[in-house]
Design a protein around this motif. Structure first.
Motif, PDB file in Angstrom:
ATOM      1  N   ALA A 156      43.759  44.718  39.753  1.00 11.76           N
ATOM      2  CA  ALA A 156      44.113  45.889  38.954  1.00 11.76           C
ATOM      3  C   ALA A 156      45.597  46.243  39.016  1.00 11.76           C
ATOM      4  N   GLN A 157      46.201  46.156  40.185  1.00 16.83           N
ATOM      5  CA  GLN A 157      47.606  46.541  40.322  1.00 16.83           C
ATOM      6  C   GLN A 157      48.566  45.371  40.111  1.00 16.83           C
ATOM      7  N   ARG A 158      48.055  44.317  39.501  1.00 17.42           N
ATOM      8  CA  ARG A 158      48.855  43.112  39.234  1.00 17.42           C
ATOM      9  C   ARG A 158      49.537  42.614  40.509  1.00 17.42           C
ATOM     10  N   PRO A 159      48.733  42.291  41.534  1.00 14.78           N
ATOM     11  CA  PRO A 159      49.315  41.809  42.788  1.00 14.78           C
ATOM     12  C   PRO A 159      49.992  40.465  42.596  1.00 14.78           C
ATOM     13  N   ARG A 160      50.922  40.174  43.471  1.00 13.70           N
ATOM     14  CA  ARG A 160      51.586  38.872  43.440  1.00 13.70           C
ATOM     15  C   ARG A 160      50.807  37.837  44.254  1.00 13.70           C
ATOM     16  N   TYR A 161      49.927  38.346  45.131  1.00 15.57           N
ATOM     17  CA  TYR A 161      49.127  37.460  45.984  1.00 15.57           C
ATOM     18  C   TYR A 161      47.702  37.983  46.045  1.00 15.57           C
ATOM     19  N   LEU A 162      46.763  37.058  46.235  1.00  8.17           N
ATOM     20  CA  LEU A 162      45.350  37.415  46.311  1.00  8.17           C
ATOM     21  C   LEU A 162      44.708  36.670  47.476  1.00  8.17           C
ATOM     22  N   VAL A 163      43.961  37.406  48.297  1.00  7.60           N
ATOM     23  CA  VAL A 163      43.211  36.808  49.397  1.00  7.60           C
ATOM     24  C   VAL A 163      41.728  36.874  49.047  1.00  7.60           C
ATOM     25  N   CYS A 164      41.062  35.738  49.024  1.00 14.78           N
ATOM     26  CA  CYS A 164      39.631  35.662  48.725  1.00 14.78           C
ATOM     27  C   CYS A 164      38.903  35.223  49.992  1.00 14.78           C
ATOM     28  N   ASP A 165      38.229  36.152  50.656  1.00 16.22           N
ATOM     29  CA  ASP A 165      37.567  35.851  51.929  1.00 16.22           C
ATOM     30  C   ASP A 165      36.095  35.528  51.678  1.00 16.22           C
ATOM     31  N   GLU A 166      35.775  34.249  51.580  1.00 14.10           N
ATOM     32  CA  GLU A 166      34.405  33.799  51.289  1.00 14.10           C
ATOM     33  C   GLU A 166      33.872  34.484  50.020  1.00 14.10           C
ATOM     34  N   MET A 167      34.696  34.561  49.001  1.00 15.57           N
ATOM     35  CA  MET A 167      34.386  35.298  47.781  1.00 15.57           C
ATOM     36  C   MET A 167      33.098  34.840  47.112  1.00 15.57           C
ATOM     37  N   THR A 168      32.777  33.553  47.229  1.00 17.21           N
ATOM     38  CA  THR A 168      31.626  33.003  46.505  1.00 17.21           C
ATOM     39  C   THR A 168      30.396  32.808  47.384  1.00 17.21           C
ATOM     40  N   ALA A 169      30.460  33.192  48.653  1.00 16.81           N
ATOM     41  CA  ALA A 169      29.391  32.851  49.602  1.00 16.81           C
ATOM     42  C   ALA A 169      28.038  33.446  49.229  1.00 16.81           C
ATOM     43  N   MET A 170      28.035  34.582  48.538  1.00 15.23           N
ATOM     44  CA  MET A 170      26.774  35.259  48.220  1.00 15.23           C
ATOM     45  C   MET A 170      26.408  35.131  46.741  1.00 15.23           C
ATOM     46  N   LEU A 171      27.059  34.209  46.031  1.00 13.69           N
ATOM     47  CA  LEU A 171      26.872  34.110  44.585  1.00 13.69           C
ATOM     48  C   LEU A 171      26.106  32.847  44.206  1.00 13.69           C
ATOM     49  N   ASP A 172      25.471  32.894  43.043  1.00  6.40           N
ATOM     50  CA  ASP A 172      24.840  31.694  42.514  1.00  6.40           C
ATOM     51  C   ASP A 172      25.926  30.731  42.038  1.00  6.40           C
ATOM     52  N   ALA A 173      25.534  29.493  41.824  1.00  8.81           N
ATOM     53  CA  ALA A 173      26.508  28.442  41.545  1.00  8.81           C
ATOM     54  C   ALA A 173      27.311  28.705  40.275  1.00  8.81           C
ATOM     55  N   SER A 174      26.676  29.192  39.215  1.00  4.25           N
ATOM     56  CA  SER A 174      27.382  29.388  37.952  1.00  4.25           C
ATOM     57  C   SER A 174      28.399  30.521  38.052  1.00  4.25           C
ATOM     58  N   THR A 175      28.027  31.616  38.725  1.00  6.11           N
ATOM     59  CA  THR A 175      28.968  32.721  38.889  1.00  6.11           C
ATOM     60  C   THR A 175      30.119  32.318  39.794  1.00  6.11           C
ATOM     61  N   ALA A 176      29.806  31.596  40.870  1.00  7.71           N
ATOM     62  CA  ALA A 176      30.857  31.126  41.769  1.00  7.71           C
ATOM     63  C   ALA A 176      31.858  30.251  41.013  1.00  7.71           C
ATOM     64  N   ALA A 177      31.355  29.344  40.204  1.00 12.23           N
ATOM     65  CA  ALA A 177      32.243  28.455  39.446  1.00 12.23           C
ATOM     66  C   ALA A 177      33.115  29.238  38.478  1.00 12.23           C
ATOM     67  N   ALA A 178      32.525  30.261  37.839  1.00 14.25           N
ATOM     68  CA  ALA A 178      33.280  31.058  36.873  1.00 14.25           C
ATOM     69  C   ALA A 178      34.414  31.816  37.548  1.00 14.25           C
ATOM     70  N   LEU A 179      34.142  32.428  38.717  1.00 14.95           N
ATOM     71  CA  LEU A 179      35.169  33.212  39.399  1.00 14.95           C
ATOM     72  C   LEU A 179      36.251  32.313  39.996  1.00 14.95           C
ATOM     73  N   VAL A 180      35.845  31.178  40.544  1.00 16.72           N
ATOM     74  CA  VAL A 180      36.828  30.235  41.074  1.00 16.72           C
ATOM     75  C   VAL A 180      37.743  29.748  39.955  1.00 16.72           C
ATOM     76  N   SER A 181      37.158  29.435  38.796  1.00 20.21           N
ATOM     77  CA  SER A 181      37.948  28.974  37.657  1.00 20.21           C
ATOM     78  C   SER A 181      38.929  30.047  37.203  1.00 20.21           C
ATOM     79  N   LEU A 182      38.487  31.289  37.187  1.00 21.19           N
ATOM     80  CA  LEU A 182      39.357  32.386  36.771  1.00 21.19           C
ATOM     81  C   LEU A 182      40.533  32.552  37.737  1.00 21.19           C
TER      82      LEU A 182
END
Length: 234
Positions: A156-182
């Motif tokens: 939201a605040q247009r950060p220059r860096y992003l930390v993803c801590d196990e962001m996809t661990a609780m997601l189904d495969a299709s949602t995980a792939a979509a967020l990783v791609s984004l």
């Protein structure tokens, strides 16, 4: 840098890790090895026990709300559990808008409500949330939909860096792939430097430009196993 939750028991020592804008750096290692500790230090949520953290070569003093105003919002974070990282009383639109309401930001206050709403709509579209979902509360959506809102909040605040801590661990495969791609697209467009934390080496091989292993910096005795360290992956 040395990091840990208590001064008496460091988890990681001798850490040297750099994330450049436009790059996705993976961070792997065993459970309990210090990945999340290092992620929180990188996200300016936890102070290192020794050494320093710098954002664009500017040393950071303080953590959380004690971070200098010029650097607040420069690092966003997405946590493993979306349900533990949101207020269950908020609609998804309000979850995304949380950073936009922080005093001192360009979208804070009643007079900026229009700009704030426009930014929320832009972010929701980017992460794949419809207007109907934005009106729902966390208990009314899936984990994947809620994590999409958490990612939008982190951007939201247009950060220059992003930390993803196990962001996809609780997601189904299709949602995980979509967020990783984004996230990967945001990074490779030059808008973000990303630290992607995961125990899934196959995921990091597809997501990250290079991967570091926390075992290289462990302050605890380790079994004699090969450590990939900073190996580059395609």
């Amino acid at each position: 840098m040395t990091a840990g939750w208590t001064a008496e028991v460091p988890v990681l020592t001798g850490v040297r890790l750099r994330v450049a804008p436009g790059e996705v750096v993976g961070l792997t290692g065993p459970s309990g090895g210090g990945k999340s500790t290092l992620a929180r230090v990188a996200a300016l949520l936890l102070a290192p026990q020794a050494g320093r953290v710098a954002v664009d070569d500017v040393p950071v003093t303080g953590v959380r709300y004690a971070v200098p105003p010029a650097l607040r919002g420069s690092v966003g974070m997405v946590f493993q559990s979306p349900r533990r990282s949101v207020d269950p009383r908020l609609r998804l639109a309000d979850v995304i808008a949380e950073p936009l309401r922080v005093p001192g930001t360009a979208t804070a206050g009643r007079r900026r409500a229009g700009a704030r709403d426009a930014r929320v709509a832009e972010l929701a579209d980017r992460v794949g949330l419809t207007g109907d979902l934005l009106r729902r509360r966390p208990q009314e959506v899936s984990d994947g939909q809620l994590q999409r809102a958490c990612l939008a909040r982190a951007l939201a605040q247009r950060p220059r860096y992003l930390v993803c801590d196990e962001m996809t661990a609780m997601l189904d495969a299709s949602t995980a792939a979509a967020l990783v791609s984004l996230v990967r697209a945001e990074a490779h467009a030059g808008r973000l430097g990303v630290l992607a934390v995961s125990h899934d080496d196959d995921l990091l091989a597809a997501w990250a430009d290079r991967v570091a292993d926390v075992r290289a910096w462990s302050a605890r005795p380790q079994p004699q196993v090969p450590v990939p360290g900073d190996d580059r992956r395609s």
